[in-house]
Write an enzyme that holds these catalytic residues in place. Sequence first.
Site, mmCIF file in Angstrom:
data_model
loop_
_atom_site.group_PDB
_atom_site.id
_atom_site.type_symbol
_atom_site.label_atom_id
_atom_site.label_comp_id
_atom_site.label_asym_id
_atom_site.label_seq_id
_atom_site.Cartn_x
_atom_site.Cartn_y
_atom_site.Cartn_z
ATOM 1 N N GLY A 1 -6.188 -3.111 -5.815
ATOM 2 C CA GLY A 1 -5.908 -3.133 -4.385
ATOM 3 C C GLY A 1 -4.578 -3.784 -4.072
ATOM 4 O O GLY A 1 -3.564 -3.504 -4.711
ATOM 5 N N HIS A 2 -4.590 -4.688 -3.092
ATOM 6 C CA HIS A 2 -3.360 -5.300 -2.587
ATOM 7 C C HIS A 2 -2.869 -6.429 -3.485
ATOM 8 O O HIS A 2 -1.663 -6.663 -3.591
ATOM 9 C CB HIS A 2 -3.623 -5.827 -1.172
ATOM 10 C CG HIS A 2 -2.396 -6.215 -0.412
ATOM 11 N ND1 HIS A 2 -1.358 -5.346 -0.180
ATOM 12 C CD2 HIS A 2 -2.036 -7.392 0.179
ATOM 13 C CE1 HIS A 2 -0.407 -5.956 0.521
ATOM 14 N NE2 HIS A 2 -0.804 -7.198 0.744
ATOM 15 N N MET A 3 -3.791 -7.138 -4.135
ATOM 16 C CA MET A 3 -3.442 -8.314 -4.928
ATOM 17 C C MET A 3 -3.608 -8.022 -6.421
ATOM 18 O O MET A 3 -4.555 -8.472 -7.079
ATOM 19 C CB MET A 3 -4.314 -9.509 -4.515
ATOM 20 C CG MET A 3 -4.133 -9.926 -3.071
ATOM 21 S SD MET A 3 -2.499 -10.680 -2.779
ATOM 22 C CE MET A 3 -2.771 -11.447 -1.162
ATOM 23 N N HIS B 1 6.365 -8.988 -3.079
ATOM 24 C CA HIS B 1 5.068 -8.459 -2.686
ATOM 25 C C HIS B 1 4.905 -8.618 -1.179
ATOM 26 O O HIS B 1 5.226 -9.659 -0.616
ATOM 27 C CB HIS B 1 3.952 -9.237 -3.405
ATOM 28 C CG HIS B 1 2.571 -8.942 -2.906
ATOM 29 N ND1 HIS B 1 1.846 -9.829 -2.146
ATOM 30 C CD2 HIS B 1 1.791 -7.847 -3.052
ATOM 31 C CE1 HIS B 1 0.676 -9.299 -1.848
ATOM 32 N NE2 HIS B 1 0.622 -8.097 -2.386
ATOM 33 N N ASP C 1 -5.032 -0.023 -2.215
ATOM 34 C CA ASP C 1 -4.469 -0.928 -1.213
ATOM 35 C C ASP C 1 -4.721 -0.360 0.180
ATOM 36 O O ASP C 1 -4.268 0.748 0.503
ATOM 37 C CB ASP C 1 -2.963 -1.092 -1.446
ATOM 38 C CG ASP C 1 -2.334 -2.175 -0.585
ATOM 39 O OD1 ASP C 1 -2.959 -2.607 0.394
ATOM 40 O OD2 ASP C 1 -1.216 -2.600 -0.911
#
Length: 288
Positions: free
Chosen positions: A266-268, A103, A240
């Site tokens: 999103g990103h996480m 990641h 994201d």
Amino acid sequence: MKRQIVNRTVHVNGIKIFYREAGDPKNPTILLLHGFPTSSLMFKNLMTALSDKFHFIAPDYPGFGFSDFPSVEEFDYSFENIALYIDEFTKAIMLDAFSIYFHDYGSYIGMRLCIKNPDKIDSIIVQNGNNYFEGHGPNWDETKDYWENPTEQKKKKVYAFLSAEGTKEQYFAGVPENLKQNISPENWIIDWERLSRPANLDMQFKLNCTYPTNFELFPAIQEYFRKYQPPALIIWGKYDVYFDVAEANCYKRDLERAQIHILEGGHMLLETNFDEVVKLIDRFFSNS
């Protein structure tokens, strides 16, 4: 059924590397490589949920989480050097064959391991991990401008991401309102506690300034994909704000059998879309 995570350390060239381990080594091993601004902490829930089926290893990079944090005079904080240490780490704990889940920053570390050790890599799982230029939208323009033409004024703007609010935004930026309740506050708070140690922010900025070396590696990464065709699971958060969702389908250019899944997150994604990610990983290995 054992789901205990064991916390260990091993010394690599004089640097103590902290790592979490779970599951039976007789099962398929997955090396979990974290992104910025976090550490192996991001994988705890995943390790617990699937430790009956997999053997997980999740290290913290030097300067991150609970690994040693040598000074910038003692250690070269570059993506290349950190990757060298993680490669040595895998040898120190005798990992001969494994899959990699990476990641964010972990993509740049993990892909260097893939290029160097293609025969060791069983498969890859990409979760919002950048290996194509399409991932870098307009929000990167200011940072790229600083890398190319650094000034003190530009540095202040770019440095702003190294703050409590910038750390929190890694988790919340772009996330739909209905998913924000899924994000555990302790994660970004612990991340910030680790980042805000004396001299760590300057180290993080120094590491970030070596970022363009990752772009230089893109052709070699894509050639690795074309040549070795590792089984690949690509999981991306639609919202994201750091790595544009347009990149997700780029993997199909070079990885013919890549499985691509765009999630409403999103990103996480391990925070907001945990159940979906767990099911996708389980299904990916069941069908491989």
